[in-house]
Design an enzyme around this catalytic site. Structure first.
Site, short mmCIF file in Angstrom:
data_model
loop_
_atom_site.label_atom_id
_atom_site.label_comp_id
_atom_site.label_asym_id
_atom_site.label_seq_id
_atom_site.Cartn_x
_atom_site.Cartn_y
_atom_site.Cartn_z
N SER A 199 0.87 -1.18 0.00
CA SER A 199 0.00 0.00 0.00
C SER A 199 0.90 1.22 0.00
CB SER A 199 -0.86 0.04 1.27
OG SER A 199 -1.51 1.29 1.39
N TYR A 237 -2.32 -1.37 10.49
CA TYR A 237 -2.33 -1.71 9.06
C TYR A 237 -1.14 -1.07 8.35
CZ TYR A 237 -4.04 -1.55 4.17
OH TYR A 237 -4.17 -1.64 2.80
N1 LIG Z 1 -8.49 -0.42 -1.82
C1 LIG Z 1 -7.48 0.31 -1.40
O1 LIG Z 1 -7.60 1.53 -1.21
C2 LIG Z 1 -6.14 -0.31 -1.19
C3 LIG Z 1 -5.03 0.54 -1.07
C4 LIG Z 1 -3.78 -0.02 -0.84
C5 LIG Z 1 -3.65 -1.40 -0.72
N2 LIG Z 1 -4.74 -2.20 -0.83
C6 LIG Z 1 -4.58 -3.64 -0.65
O2 LIG Z 1 -5.18 -4.33 -1.72
C7 LIG Z 1 -5.54 -5.64 -1.27
C8 LIG Z 1 -6.97 -5.95 -1.74
O3 LIG Z 1 -7.86 -5.06 -1.10
P1 LIG Z 1 -9.18 -4.50 -1.82
O4 LIG Z 1 -9.07 -3.04 -1.82
O5 LIG Z 1 -9.41 -5.20 -3.08
O6 LIG Z 1 -10.29 -4.85 -0.72
P2 LIG Z 1 -11.46 -5.92 -0.68
O7 LIG Z 1 -12.37 -5.74 -1.84
O8 LIG Z 1 -12.02 -5.83 0.69
O9 LIG Z 1 -10.71 -7.33 -0.89
C9 LIG Z 1 -10.02 -7.96 0.14
C10 LIG Z 1 -9.82 -9.40 -0.26
O10 LIG Z 1 -9.04 -10.04 0.76
C11 LIG Z 1 -9.66 -11.24 1.11
N3 LIG Z 1 -9.42 -11.59 2.49
C12 LIG Z 1 -9.55 -10.83 3.59
N4 LIG Z 1 -9.30 -11.56 4.70
C13 LIG Z 1 -9.01 -12.80 4.28
C14 LIG Z 1 -8.68 -14.02 4.95
N5 LIG Z 1 -8.62 -14.12 6.29
N6 LIG Z 1 -8.43 -15.11 4.19
C15 LIG Z 1 -8.49 -15.05 2.84
N7 LIG Z 1 -8.81 -13.94 2.15
C16 LIG Z 1 -9.07 -12.83 2.87
C17 LIG Z 1 -11.15 -11.02 0.87
O11 LIG Z 1 -11.77 -12.27 0.60
P3 LIG Z 1 -12.81 -12.98 1.61
O12 LIG Z 1 -13.46 -11.91 2.42
O13 LIG Z 1 -13.74 -13.69 0.69
O14 LIG Z 1 -11.96 -13.91 2.42
C18 LIG Z 1 -11.13 -10.16 -0.38
O15 LIG Z 1 -11.10 -10.95 -1.54
C19 LIG Z 1 -5.36 -5.64 0.24
O16 LIG Z 1 -4.15 -6.27 0.59
C20 LIG Z 1 -5.28 -4.17 0.58
O17 LIG Z 1 -4.56 -3.92 1.75
C21 LIG Z 1 -5.99 -1.68 -1.09
#
Ligand SMILES: NC(=O)c1ccc[n+]([C@@H]2O[C@H](COP(=O)([O-])OP(=O)(O)OC[C@H]3O[C@@H](n4cnc5c(N)ncnc54)[C@H](OP(=O)(O)O)[C@@H]3O)[C@@H](O)[C@H]2O)c1
Length: 253
Positions: A138, A151
């Site tokens: 991130s 985080y």
């Molecule tokens: N969106 C942003 O602004 C942003 C910015 C920087 C970095 N990121 C990073 O991008 C990545 C994806 O996030 P996103 O924004 O796409 O959010 P999201 O839509 O909430 O997706 C999160 C994903 O992680 C999975 N997950 C969470 N806990 C889990 C567990 N215990 N076991 C297996 N899978 C798990 C969820 O699947 P299930 O709930 O089905 O398990 C879901 O598919 C994350 O690492 C996040 O930190 C996002």
């Protein structure tokens, strides 16, 4: 990385960035396996993308990680790309009490999860003619957000681990890349129309273009000025960033 002829395993493929990356790779003809805890969403995503495969995975569970890795190696011997994407972003208060369960869930998901998943697959990846480990950190790895202090610290930890991993694997066929997204409009915090959040489509387009290069860090344009090491100016940058969030808070839920 070469964006075609891969067998790609993506953690956190049920929504947001993981699902969108899975679909982008799938459209390019790669074999894609997604994972996550929500079985209904795994089924829905793979039904919408014929040929895409899924496996249930709770990334906080070391036994589950080991059994999923064994399943992947058995079922998909050509697996050559691991995308460590699963993550959660709980709010916390570094000026107050910390909820133990929330903190441990964050550590297990955001830092230990990708470390364990990689450890379970790395020997297999070394046997492939070319392989990639892609860690999703991130921009907050470089610029901590005080409302999500644990985080931010864990993402900084994953960035650090990625650097060590890249060095340790430098004489192998495995290339280690890091994606460091800005705020992207997904369910991670809340999905809304906050103008500060980058639309998911635009993020994926820029990210796929950067992944196609050999860039160690896959950064969209808006992240570059924040990534640039401000040196001794770091404190002013972090204070100013967090003051801007205090003035215009991120809605919770
Ligand atoms: N969106 C942003 O602004 C942003 C910015 C920087 C970095 N990121 C990073 O991008 C990545 C994806 O996030 P996103 O924004 O796409 O959010 P999201 O839509 O909430 O997706 C999160 C994903 O992680 C999975 N997950 C969470 N806990 C889990 C567990 N215990 N076991 C297996 N899978 C798990 C969820 O699947 P299930 O709930 O089905 O398990 C879901 O598919 C994350 O690492 C996040 O930190 C996002």
């Amino acid at each position: 990385m070469k964006l075609t002829d891969n067998t790609i395993f993506i953690t956190g493929g049920t929504s947001g960035i993981g699902r969108a990356l899975a679909e982008a790779f799938h459209k390019l003809g790669n074999r894609v396996i997604i994972s996550g805890r929500r079985k209904a969403l795994l089924e829905e995503a793979t039904a919408a993308n014929p040929g895409m495969r899924w496996v249930e995975l709770d990334i906080t569970d070391p036994d589950n990680i080991r059994s999923v890795a064994a399943h992947l190696i058995r079922e998909y011997p050509g697996l050559n790309v691991l995308v460590n994407n699963a993550g959660i972003m709980p709010f916390d208060d570094p000026a107050g009490a910390i909820d133990e369960d929330t903190m441990l869930a964050s550590v297990n998901t955001n830092l230990l999860g990708p470390i364990r998943m990689t450890a379970a697959l790395v020997e297999h990846l070394k046997k492939q003619p070319r392989a990639h480990i892609i860690n999703n950190t991130s921009v907050l790895a470089y610029l901590p957000l005080a409302t999500n202090a644990v985080y931010s610290a864990l993402k900084a930890g994953l960035h650090s681990y990625t650097l060590s991993q890249r060095f340790a694997l430098r004489h192998t066929n495995i290339q280690v890349q890091e994606i460091a997204p800005p705020w992207v409009n997904t369910d991670l915090i809340y999905k809304g129309d906050d103008p500060r959040a980058m639309p998911l489509d635009a993020f994926i387009e820029q990210t796929m273009a950067a992944l196609a290069t050999d860039a160690e860090e896959v950064l969209v344009e808006s992240v570059r000025p924040l990534r640039d090491n401000p040196g001794a100016g770091e404190h002013a940058l972090v204070m100013g960033f967090n003051e801007s969030i205090v003035a215009n808070p991120i809605p919770v839920g």
